[in-house]
Design a protein around this motif. Structure first.
Motif, short mmCIF file in Angstrom:
data_model
loop_
_atom_site.label_atom_id
_atom_site.label_comp_id
_atom_site.label_asym_id
_atom_site.label_seq_id
_atom_site.Cartn_x
_atom_site.Cartn_y
_atom_site.Cartn_z
N LEU A 46 0.84 -1.21 0.00
CA LEU A 46 0.00 0.00 0.00
C LEU A 46 0.86 1.25 0.00
CD1 LEU A 46 -2.89 -0.97 2.43
CD2 LEU A 46 -2.87 -0.99 -0.08
N HIS A 47 1.93 1.25 0.78
CA HIS A 47 2.85 2.39 0.83
C HIS A 47 3.36 2.69 -0.59
CE1 HIS A 47 5.71 4.99 2.97
NE2 HIS A 47 6.67 4.50 2.20
N THR A 48 3.73 1.65 -1.30
CA THR A 48 4.25 1.80 -2.67
C THR A 48 3.14 2.25 -3.63
OG1 THR A 48 5.94 0.14 -2.25
CG2 THR A 48 5.41 0.59 -4.55
N MET A 49 1.96 1.63 -3.55
CA MET A 49 0.86 2.00 -4.44
C MET A 49 0.45 3.46 -4.21
SD MET A 49 -2.92 0.31 -5.09
CE MET A 49 -3.56 0.61 -3.45
N PHE A 50 0.34 3.86 -2.95
CA PHE A 50 -0.04 5.24 -2.66
C PHE A 50 1.00 6.22 -3.21
CE2 PHE A 50 -2.49 3.84 1.43
CZ PHE A 50 -3.49 3.29 0.65
N MET A 51 2.29 5.88 -3.09
CA MET A 51 3.34 6.76 -3.61
C MET A 51 3.23 6.89 -5.13
SD MET A 51 7.48 6.81 -3.07
CE MET A 51 7.80 5.28 -3.89
N THR A 52 3.00 5.80 -5.81
CA THR A 52 2.84 5.85 -7.27
C THR A 52 1.69 6.78 -7.63
OG1 THR A 52 3.72 3.62 -7.50
CG2 THR A 52 2.37 4.46 -9.32
N GLN A 53 0.59 6.65 -6.92
CA GLN A 53 -0.60 7.43 -7.24
C GLN A 53 -0.41 8.91 -6.89
OE1 GLN A 53 -4.16 5.55 -5.75
NE2 GLN A 53 -3.78 3.68 -6.93
#
Length: 154
Positions: A46-53
């Motif tokens: 989630l940390h990675t997905m949120f950063m991408t978004q």
């Protein structure tokens, strides 16, 4: 060509773009805040997905504001201006990861509706560059919603 832009500044296009900017900014802030505060077994993904978004949304904020300026209007830039224009609520850092995902999904749904309304206004005004920008933003937020929704499924 400059004449067309001057005419568009007198239409509702800039107001709708300002709403898109405000919703986009509030969703950006919520996504970035949840990136900082997410906890639990899905933390890394989630940390990675949120950063991408949020990184993609940050770049888009500038493009939206610059389009408002290109149409001859001032872009909203204060928290109170965004608060008056946005339909997206602030996030809550104490939320569970699942609650964060649900709020972000709702935020994307809200922004998608704002984008669709703005698209209609821009299309009715014959503002093809704004239609192009909004279509790109719509596709991005539909993809983000899909990714979040897929993460929420059991």
């Amino acid at each position: 060509m400059a004449k067309a832009s001057e005419n568009l500044a007198d239409t509702p296009v800039c107001l709708e773009l300002s709403k898109v900017l405000a919703d986009s900014y509030n969703l950006y802030l919520k996504t970035h805040g949840y990136h900082w505060n997410v906890r639990g077994p899905q933390f890394n993904s989630l940390h990675t997905m949120f950063m991408t978004q949020y990184t993609e949304m940050w770049t888009a904020l500038d493009e939206i504001a610059e389009r408002i300026r290109a149409l001859g209007e001032l872009a909203p830039m204060s928290g109170s201006a965004f608060g008056n224009l946005s339909s997206i609520k602030e996030g809550d850092a104490t939320n569970s990861a699942n609650a964060m995902l649900k709020e972000l999904a709702d935020g994307h749904k809200t922004l998608i509706a704002t984008l669709k309304n703005a698209l209609k206004v821009a299309d009715d005004a014959g503002d093809d560059p704004t239609v192009d920008l909004l279509t790109t933003r719509l596709a991005a937020h539909e993809k983000f919603l899909w990714m979040i929704s897929a993460t929420l499924e059991d």
